[in-house]
Write a protein that holds these residues in place. Structure first.
Motif, PDB file in Angstrom:
ATOM      1  N   LEU A  44       0.791  -1.046   0.048  1.00 49.35           N
ATOM      2  CA  LEU A  44       0.030   0.113  -0.041  1.00 49.35           C
ATOM      3  C   LEU A  44       0.953   1.047  -0.153  1.00 49.35           C
ATOM      4  CD1 LEU A  44      -2.770  -0.330   2.375  1.00 49.35           C
ATOM      5  CD2 LEU A  44      -2.795  -1.042  -0.022  1.00 49.35           C
ATOM      6  N   LEU A  54       1.344   3.552   3.182  1.00 50.62           N
ATOM      7  CA  LEU A  54       1.834   2.895   4.499  1.00 50.62           C
ATOM      8  C   LEU A  54       3.553   3.017   4.254  1.00 50.62           C
ATOM      9  CD1 LEU A  54      -0.386  -0.056   5.150  1.00 50.62           C
ATOM     10  CD2 LEU A  54      -0.623   2.296   6.041  1.00 50.62           C
ATOM     11  N   GLU A  94       4.956  -0.742   8.424  1.00 47.15           N
ATOM     12  CA  GLU A  94       3.354  -1.093   8.323  1.00 47.15           C
ATOM     13  C   GLU A  94       2.735  -1.915   7.284  1.00 47.15           C
ATOM     14  OE1 GLU A  94       1.927   3.568  10.025  1.00 47.15           O
ATOM     15  OE2 GLU A  94       2.542   3.304   7.799  1.00 47.15           O
ATOM     16  N   LEU A 147       0.799  -5.318   8.483  1.00 43.77           N
ATOM     17  CA  LEU A 147      -0.389  -5.032   7.867  1.00 43.77           C
ATOM     18  C   LEU A 147      -1.369  -6.258   8.053  1.00 43.77           C
ATOM     19  CD1 LEU A 147      -2.565  -3.172   6.212  1.00 43.77           C
ATOM     20  CD2 LEU A 147      -1.739  -4.096   4.176  1.00 43.77           C
ATOM     21  N   ASP A 152      -2.298  -6.391  11.436  1.00 48.68           N
ATOM     22  CA  ASP A 152      -3.000  -5.172  11.932  1.00 48.68           C
ATOM     23  C   ASP A 152      -4.652  -5.614  11.777  1.00 48.68           C
ATOM     24  OD1 ASP A 152      -0.973  -3.735  13.016  1.00 48.68           O
ATOM     25  OD2 ASP A 152      -0.940  -2.403  11.124  1.00 48.68           O
ATOM     26  N   ARG A 155       6.554  -9.444   4.802  1.00 45.09           N
ATOM     27  CA  ARG A 155       5.182  -9.370   5.216  1.00 45.09           C
ATOM     28  C   ARG A 155       4.472 -10.825   5.299  1.00 45.09           C
ATOM     29  NH1 ARG A 155       1.445  -6.644   0.934  1.00 45.09           N
ATOM     30  NH2 ARG A 155       1.659  -8.846   0.146  1.00 45.09           N
TER      31      ARG A 155
END
Lengths: 842, 274
Positions: free
Chosen positions: B108, B111, B115, B119, B122, B165
């Motif tokens: 994204l 972000l 972040e 993600l 989150d 990620r």
């Protein structure tokens, strides 16, 4: 290029839908206004022209101007003049017209038609050609009245029924002798008409033996102008004026047209606001379309299209969009015009029948407005499109819209805003007439400034919402970041909403403050418990005052009687009061001397005293209506206000000089004070007359509040269109954002963001943008409301800013509701996005 | 193999497709993308799925990863049968059990790198395991880039963020869809190296779709697809053996009866599979 542009419109029809809708609403508003006003004015003109069918020449008294100490007056049209008129060779017949006001109560005792269109006249001779009877006979004597067929039907009255009517206070109860039809314009517009025989009418309306107008019909073969010339020769010179029927009809038509035209202009202002808001959406849409098509446009450039051709292709697209919107808007506008007519009909206002009028002018205006507005708004995006370098076509990178620095923009915005604030503040120190221009200019500058600054303002204001959004987890965080991602787009979207809310809030603040101050003014200086007046503002017969004086429980009462007089070679209006009681009924601050009214002693307000250079003890001469003069002495100077001001003298001094004394209102103080029972007693004493209002201070407050509410609601209704267009803008921006971010949303869905959270993300973004616009709008609105109030405050000593907190809260809620509503469709689309299609690379 | 879980890591199955079919359209225009495919992806194994364009390799991955629906057969991730799951449950499964690395648009833009890495956690509302997160970030070498936004990172760095990620939430299985497709060879090698290390050292399970023999050589096993069927598999592949095998391919062909497919793999219908 044209074909490319056309294909683009077709390819993006879903994305252009909101733009078309926005322009269409604006055009519909414009053409609806034109169709409506043209239709109404056409119908009124036709119906009023019919009312002059029986008049070839009208003889009216010629007003004699004031001169020196001699007050101007209207001469009387006498029986002798009537006979002379009938005797000229070209005259077939002459009618003496007597006009007045007569309120008619329905069977429940309620006033028919609010009183403002309750007219009365005389039935001429045995058979009056103006009023063909459909039932019964012509009225004879004080106990008979004829009423028009529409009113009879509405109230359910038949020949032989007893009706309660009132001319100037006292209730009369004649029987209905006949029912008639008429071409009278007032009746066609929903008013009532009562007819008496000529002698009764003259007596009731205080004009014994005289007429208001003499209508002369020509013999066959005699032209209107020839008859007019004959009458001019026959009638005493200088006392009368003659006008042909045609001229009367033309004048009337012109008057109707001009009154409709001010209404038209008022409505068009609001249509203009809606269109202005619409331009933001158009500009936004085309900016986004251009950004999304960067590659395509670069390819066109690469294969040899010139910059101008690229711009032109965008403009042609805008033209097509504008054309479609204008045509649909025109059709919708015709519908609105027709709808409005029946709508005001349902509110009780009767509009004469007539065809829907769609002039070529209306069609042209609609097309021009729709197309020009769209093309103008698309012009900047079109130029930006032309600046795309051909090399962008080759770039494998996902092309981004250039993020030019906002420095220039912010500097410009700050300059505009500062100038706007400075000018508005400067205007608040001026007096109300000089300050209006600068105030308007400052307001426009400030709105433009804030609009330019919105991208800058969006960051801190939206950051302020972060703690709230955090509660929504990832959706809230992403929503916040998305909303500041393209500050220009967010700004344009929020600005569209801001404009509507600024106006709504500004009007609300101003109206609330005004209402408060007028309310205070109305009650501040009054000690009376009740004020009695005629429902339509007409004058009351002195009988009403006498009746009240004799009513048990009334401790003091005084009529307020207006009379013109010549003082210092100018016409001043005197206020006649009961010198003995006025002190008990009012609570005026006396600056100088004493509040003594009686004999030749009068009191005057500060302004009048200053303008004439009077002080306590000054003498002046007043020239009365009957031509007599009198020396009056200033006994005291008081602080006037909107309700009570000017020269006050005793009725005992004034009335002998009046031919037909009448009271504007009567102030009443009672032993028991204001209460439902007291009010009931007073109303009963006056014969429970629907045409007479008995109002306590509270009733007056309520009435003031009611009229303000009515005006405000109308303004809200008109501004609602701008808000609706702004909603379309929010929908548009969101839908396009969702489209642009489909890959991101696809990725988010793939790594585990469920549909509900995607929806919430879009909804929150919408909410943030809308509330941003709402906060700006309410803030600016309060500022403008305050500033305009400062300006008006110079005229009103009781003015004070009243902030309508509840309403402001409601407006913010409205903005939030707009956000949620606008997000419905885009959020659904985002949640239903095909994840696989979205994450696949090109 | 039975479907009962075994404690033995070497043979435990992270994901399994049985008789998996995916058919688009109906009648004349019917296209069979997957034709009764059965395949196991074992835990702590790095599998590459290869095949010419239109062979169904991406479709297979999408179906096994719970991104796409299938027409018949079954898919299991661990103990969970995907066929019976509603969208909401599938989303939750992807969030909690699966990691993804796509060819592009992995991050994204609003972000920061960190972040983006956290993600999925989150989204789940979970706190990341600090120690593990640090290890992963150190492994992909992003420690000094954490506060950067994607636009400030190179393509290779962006893809390393995507790898981090995928690893950070310790999923049962990671799916990569041409993860090196947009990278130069050096960055590609780095990303593949991280994936292989995560399998060797952390026992992660990775399944990757690729058309690049060099990329496939990083895997423990290569599964070859053609015309919606598994035609062969190869253990401990090298770039040469994979390339040799690819040369023998009939090149798509019209053997599956889905006659609508064009011959040249490179110009295959782009919109459906990549």
């Amino acid at each position: 290029m044209f074909r490319t542009a056309l294909r683009n419109v077709l390819a993006h029809k879903a994305r252009l839908l909101m733009t078309v809708l926005a322009v269409m609403l604006g055009v519909a508003f414009v053409s609806g206004t034109l169709v409506f006003t043209n239709t109404i004015s056409d119908a009124f003109q036709k119906s009023s022209a019919k009312g002059f069918d029986h008049v070839d020449v009208a003889v009216q008294p010629k007003y004699q101007d004031s001169e020196g100490d001699k007050l101007g007056r209207t001469p009387e049209l006498t029986r002798a003049m009537l006979d002379k008129s009938a005797d000229v060779p070209g005259a077939a017949s002459a009618i003496g017209v007597v006009q007045g006001f007569t309120a008619i109560a329905d069977k429940d005792g309620k006033l028919i038609g609010g009183g403002f269109r309750s007219e009365a006249a005389n039935y001429w001779d045995a058979k009056d050609p103006r009023y063909p009877l459909t039932d019964g006979t012509a009225p004879h004597g004080r106990d008979q009245v004829a009423i028009d067929a529409e009113t009879a039907k509405r109230a359910g009255y038949k020949v032989g029924d007893t009706v309660r009517i009132s001319v100037d206070g006292p209730v009369l109860t004649p029987t209905v002798s006949g029912v008639f039809t008429t071409d009278d314009g007032n009746v066609a517009a929903g008013g009532s008409l009562a007819l008496f025989d000529t002698a009764t009418a003259q007596q009731l309306f205080g004009k014994p033996g005289t007429y208001d107008e003499i209508d002369v019909a020509a013999r066959p073969g005699t032209s209107q102008s020839a008859l007019r010339a004959q009458l001019d020769r026959a009638l005493p010179e200088g006392l009368t004026e003659t006008t042909t029927g045609k001229k009367l009809a033309d004048d009337q038509a012109e008057m109707i047209a001009s009154s409709m035209s001010s209404m038209k202009q008022g409505l068009l202002v609001f249509a203009g606001i809606a269109l202005f808001v619409g331009t933001f959406i158009i500009a936004n849409t085309f900016t986004m379309l251009v950004a999304q098509r960067t590659k395509e446009l670069a390819l066109l450039r690469a294969v040899g299209a010139s910059r101008r051709q690229v711009t032109r292709s965008v403009l042609i697209e805008a033209f097509v969009v504008g054309l479609i919107a204008a045509v649909t808007g025109l059709v919708a506008g015709a519908g609105i015009g027709a709808g409005l007519r029946s709508l005001i009909g349902s509110f009780g206002a009767t509009v004469p029948d007539g065809p829907l009028v769609i002039t070529p002018g209306t069609v042209l205006a609609a097309l021009a407005v729709g197309i020009l507005v769209t093309m103008l708004a698309a012009w900047l995006p079109g130029r930006r499109a032309a600046k795309i370098p051909p090399v962008a076509a080759m770039s494998s990178l996902h092309a981004k819209a250039t993020t030019k620095s906002l420095v220039l923009r912010n500097t410009l915005g700050a300059l505009f805003s500062a100038a706007g604030i400075a000018v508005v503040l400067a205007a608040t120190t001026m007096n109300s007439s000089d300050g209006q221009g600068p105030m308007g200019l400052g307001a426009v500058l400030l709105i433009i400034g804030v609009f330019i600054l919105t991208p800058l303002l969006s960051r801190p204001l939206i950051a302020a919402a972060a703690p709230v959004l955090r509660a929504f987890g990832v959706s809230g965080k992403l929503a916040r970041q998305n909303s500041v991602r393209n500050p220009r787009r967010t700004a344009a979207t929020a600005s569209a909403l801001m404009i509507g809310l600024t106006l709504i809030t500004g009007m609300t603040v101003l109206a609330g403050s005004l209402q408060h101050s007028i309310d205070r003014m109305a009650s501040a200086a009054i000690k009376a418990d009740y004020v009695v007046s005629m429902a339509n503002g007409n004058e009351l017969s002195p009988d009403v005052g006498r009746t009240l004086e004799e009513t048990a429980g009334v401790t003091a009462s005084s009529p307020l009687r207006n009379a013109p007089a010549r003082i210092d070679r100018e016409t001043e209006y005197l206020t006649g009061v009961d010198g003995g009681t006025i002190g008990k009924l009012t609570d005026l601050t006396v600056d100088d001397g004493s509040f003594k009214v009686g004999g030749t002693q009068v009191v005057v307000d500060e302004d009048t005293a200053t303008s004439h250079g009077w002080r306590v003890g000054s003498d002046f001469t007043a020239g009365y209506e009957d031509g007599r003069k009198e020396r009056l002495t200033v006994a005291g100077v008081y602080e006037g206000n909107e309700m009570i001001r000017g020269i006050m003298l005793d009725n005992a001094t004034l009335s002998p000089h009046q031919t037909d004394p009448a009271d504007m209102q009567i102030m009443v103080k009672t032993a028991d004070g204001a209460s439902a029972a007291t009010k009931d007693k007073l109303e009963k004493a006056l014969g429970s007359n629907p045409a007479v209002r008995v109002q306590s201070k509270k009733d007056i407050s309520n009435e003031i509040a009611r009229s303000f509410t009515l005006v405000l609601n109308m303004l809200y209704g008109l501004l609602a269109m701008a808000v609706i267009v702004a909603v379309l803008g929010v929908i548009n921006t969101l839908a396009m954002s969702v489209f642009e971010r489909s890959q991101e949303i696809g990725m988010l869905r793939a790594i585990g963001l469920d549909r509900k959270s995607v929806k919430r993300m879009v909804r929150l973004e919408s909410l943030v943008i809308s509330l941003f616009g709402g906060v700006l709008g309410v803030g600016l609105g309060v500022f403008f409301g305050w500033a305009a109030g400062q300006l008006l405050g110079t005229k009103m000593p009781t003015y004070e800013l009243v902030l309508p907190w509840t309403r402001m809260g409601i407006f913010l809620l409205l903005a939030a509701a707009v956000g949620v509503l606008a997000a419905l469709w885009p959020a659904r689309r985002a949640a239903r996005l095909n994840m696989l299609a979205a994450i696949k690379s090109e | 193999m039975t479907t009962t879980p075994t404690v033995d890591r070497a043979t435990a199955v992270a994901a399994r497709a049985t008789e998996l079919s995916k058919i688009y359209g109906q009648g004349e225009t019917q296209v069979v993308a997957l034709d009764r495919v059965s395949v196991d992806f074992r835990q702590a194994e790095f599998t590459a799925i290869m095949g010419p364009s239109g062979s169904g390799k991406s479709t297979l991955m999408h179906c096994v990863a719970g991104l796409d629906t299938f027409s018949s057969g079954s898919v299991r991730i661990g103990e969970t049968e995907l066929g019976s799951l509603k969208d909401k449950q599938l989303t939750k499964l992807r969030r909690d059990k699966i990691g993804f690395i796509f060819q592009a648009f992995n991050l994204l833009p609003t972000l920061t790198a960190l972040e983006n890495i956290t993600l999925p956690m989150d989204i789940a509302g979970r706190k990341p395991d600090k120690q593990w997160l640090d290890d992963v970030i150190r492994m992909v070498g992003l420690s000094d880039r954490l506060s950067h936004r994607p636009s400030q990172l190179s393509g290779g760095q962006q893809q390393r963020v995507a790898v981090a990620r995928a690893l950070a939430s310790r999923p049962d299985i990671i799916f990569g869809d041409e993860p090196t497709g947009n990278l130069d060879s050096r960055s590609g090698a780095e990303v593949l190296g991280f994936l292989r290390n995560s399998v060797r050292e952390l026992g992660q399970t990775v399944v990757m779709v690729t058309h690049d023999p060099v990329a496939a050589a990083y895997a423990d096993r290569v599964v070859f697809l053609a015309d919606g069927r598994i035609v062969d598999e190869m253990y401990r592949p090298t770039a040469e053996t994979v390339l040799d095998f690819m040369r023998q391919f009939p090149g798509g062909g019209n053997t599956s009866g889905s006659g609508a497919r064009p011959q040249t793999p490179e110009f295959d219908a782009k919109g459906r599979t990549s």
